[in-house]
Scaffold this motif. Structure first.
Motif, PDB file in Angstrom:
ATOM      1  N   ALA A 151       0.243  -1.431   4.450  1.00  0.00           N
ATOM      2  CA  ALA A 151       0.319  -2.243   3.401  1.00  0.00           C
ATOM      3  C   ALA A 151      -0.343  -3.658   3.813  1.00  0.00           C
ATOM      4  O   ALA A 151      -0.341  -4.054   4.660  1.00  0.00           O
ATOM      5  CB  ALA A 151       2.221  -2.446   3.292  1.00  0.00           C
ATOM      6  N   HIS A 152      -0.971  -4.382   2.498  1.00  0.00           N
ATOM      7  CA  HIS A 152      -1.448  -5.488   3.022  1.00  0.00           C
ATOM      8  C   HIS A 152      -0.780  -6.232   1.690  1.00  0.00           C
ATOM      9  O   HIS A 152      -0.530  -5.896   0.530  1.00  0.00           O
ATOM     10  CB  HIS A 152      -2.772  -5.529   2.078  1.00  0.00           C
ATOM     11  N   TYR A 189      -7.778  -6.532  -1.333  1.00  0.00           N
ATOM     12  CA  TYR A 189      -7.733  -5.907  -2.589  1.00  0.00           C
ATOM     13  C   TYR A 189      -7.092  -5.015  -1.940  1.00  0.00           C
ATOM     14  O   TYR A 189      -9.041  -4.673  -0.615  1.00  0.00           O
ATOM     15  CB  TYR A 189      -9.087  -6.132  -3.463  1.00  0.00           C
ATOM     16  N   PHE A 190      -6.288  -4.116  -1.845  1.00  0.00           N
ATOM     17  CA  PHE A 190      -6.133  -2.725  -1.322  1.00  0.00           C
ATOM     18  C   PHE A 190      -6.945  -1.240  -1.734  1.00  0.00           C
ATOM     19  O   PHE A 190      -7.101  -1.075  -2.925  1.00  0.00           O
ATOM     20  CB  PHE A 190      -4.562  -2.919  -2.197  1.00  0.00           C
ATOM     21  N   ASN A 250       1.062  -3.131  -1.543  1.00  0.00           N
ATOM     22  CA  ASN A 250      -0.090  -3.019  -1.125  1.00  0.00           C
ATOM     23  C   ASN A 250      -0.762  -4.003  -2.425  1.00  0.00           C
ATOM     24  O   ASN A 250      -1.572  -3.884  -1.869  1.00  0.00           O
ATOM     25  CB  ASN A 250      -0.765  -1.210  -0.824  1.00  0.00           C
ATOM     26  N   TYR A 251       0.043  -3.883  -3.374  1.00  0.00           N
ATOM     27  CA  TYR A 251      -0.997  -4.391  -4.943  1.00  0.00           C
ATOM     28  C   TYR A 251      -0.904  -5.921  -4.859  1.00  0.00           C
ATOM     29  O   TYR A 251       0.403  -6.652  -5.357  1.00  0.00           O
ATOM     30  CB  TYR A 251      -0.504  -3.410  -5.894  1.00  0.00           C
ATOM     31  N   ASN A 252      -1.921  -6.145  -5.162  1.00  0.00           N
ATOM     32  CA  ASN A 252      -2.294  -8.027  -5.686  1.00  0.00           C
ATOM     33  C   ASN A 252      -2.143  -7.848  -6.859  1.00  0.00           C
ATOM     34  O   ASN A 252      -3.047  -7.079  -7.828  1.00  0.00           O
ATOM     35  CB  ASN A 252      -2.536  -8.674  -4.687  1.00  0.00           C
ATOM     36  N   GLU A 302       2.373   3.528  -3.445  1.00  0.00           N
ATOM     37  CA  GLU A 302       1.699   2.377  -2.523  1.00  0.00           C
ATOM     38  C   GLU A 302       1.752   0.900  -3.231  1.00  0.00           C
ATOM     39  O   GLU A 302       2.055  -0.298  -2.598  1.00  0.00           O
ATOM     40  CB  GLU A 302       0.385   2.709  -2.958  1.00  0.00           C
TER      41      GLU A 302
END
Length: 291
Positions: A4-5, A11-12, A74-76, A69
């Motif tokens: 995870a970011h 950007y994942f 993980n998503y921006n 996800e």
């Protein structure tokens, strides 16, 4: 699945996925089965069904990864924009899909039939193709190809389905508003009503087909009218069914606590799709049933 970011500027990008490969094989099996089934192969139906099962497995697996996800953080915002752009282009492709069918209907009624009949003045097409043929709508061709048939009255079952779909658009809008203000129980109620209306539409259309095929002798072989009728209404019915399944998946996601008032594009995307299906039906009701 990638780690995870949580950095808003990152950007994942997921790790390599098996799903594009599995999806390609699934489509290949499905189309081989369908083509050979249409050509009279005895075993191809089961190959086709195997392709359908493989596609269902692919869709559940691929979308399942995307959901995990998303829920994993993980998503921006950039990923959200990408999803929105992707959904816009997907719906645009669907618009073009139905535009081709509506265009075929328009061309047949406005140009092809008058040209073949000579429009009352005679023509080479009338003389050499179907001498003496006079155009009319609904048309089943010269010598009544497919036999005589009756059309469905617009203000019967088609009108009922129109009311059902328009009502479902209203209930979905109420559910979306409830999502925005954080009223989860209200979302479940109105989204559930939308799903029920979707299945009702599909049921009424199934009954309509049984009635048209068995009682009115309106079949795919009933000339150009029968072909265009089942092509347009059949593909639309398939879209309603798929949209209802997507709404059902969203309902279960809401039940599990997914989505927030600020982030719920999965819900919005299906809502966009459903409203598109509503608009297409209004065109179908007017140009196929009324005119």
């Amino acid at each position: 699945m990638a780690t995870a970011h949580h950095d808003a500027d990152v950007y994942f990008v997921p790790h390599h996925s098996k799903w594009p490969f599995v999806g390609s094989i699934s489509l290949f099996v499905l189309m081989i089965g369908l083509i050979n089934w249409f050509n009279g192969s005895d075993t191809s139906f089961w190959i086709f069904m195997a392709g359908i099962a493989m596609m269902i497995y692919t869709l559940f697996g691929w979308f399942g990864d995307v959901i995990r996800e998303s829920e994993g953080g993980n998503y921006n915002g950039q990923v959200d924009i990408s999803f929105r752009q992707g959904m816009i282009w997907f719906i645009f492709s669907e618009v073009m899909f139905f535009a081709a069918f509506f265009g075929a209907l328009f061309y047949v009624r406005t140009f092809a039939l008058p040209w073949i009949s000579g429009d009352g003045h005679g023509s080479l097409a009338n003389e050499f193709l179907w001498n003496g043929y006079v155009a009319g709508w609904p048309a089943n061709g010269p010598e009544a190809i497919g036999g005589a048939f009756e059309t469905l009255p617009a203000f019967g079952l088609p009108l009922i389905n129109t009311v059902i779909l328009l009502t479902s658009g209203l209930t979905l809008t109420i559910a979306h508003h409830a999502m925005v203000v954080g009223q989860r129980s209200k979302v479940l109620t109105w989204l559930g009503a939308t799903i029920l209306l979707g299945f009702c539409f599909f049921g009424v259309q199934a009954y309509e087909y049984i009635h048209a095929w068995g009682d009115l002798n309106l079949r795919i072989s009933s000339g150009i009218y029968g072909a265009t009728f089942y092509m347009l209404t059949g593909f639309h019915g398939l879209h309603v069914f798929l949209g209802t399944v997507m709404l059902l998946v969203v309902w279960f996601r809401v039940l599990k606590g997914h989505f927030t008032p600020e982030k719920h594009f999965g819900f919005e995307a299906v809502a966009w799709y459903w409203h598109f299906v509503d608009v297409v039906w209004l065109g179908l009701f007017l140009f196929v049933y009324v005119l």
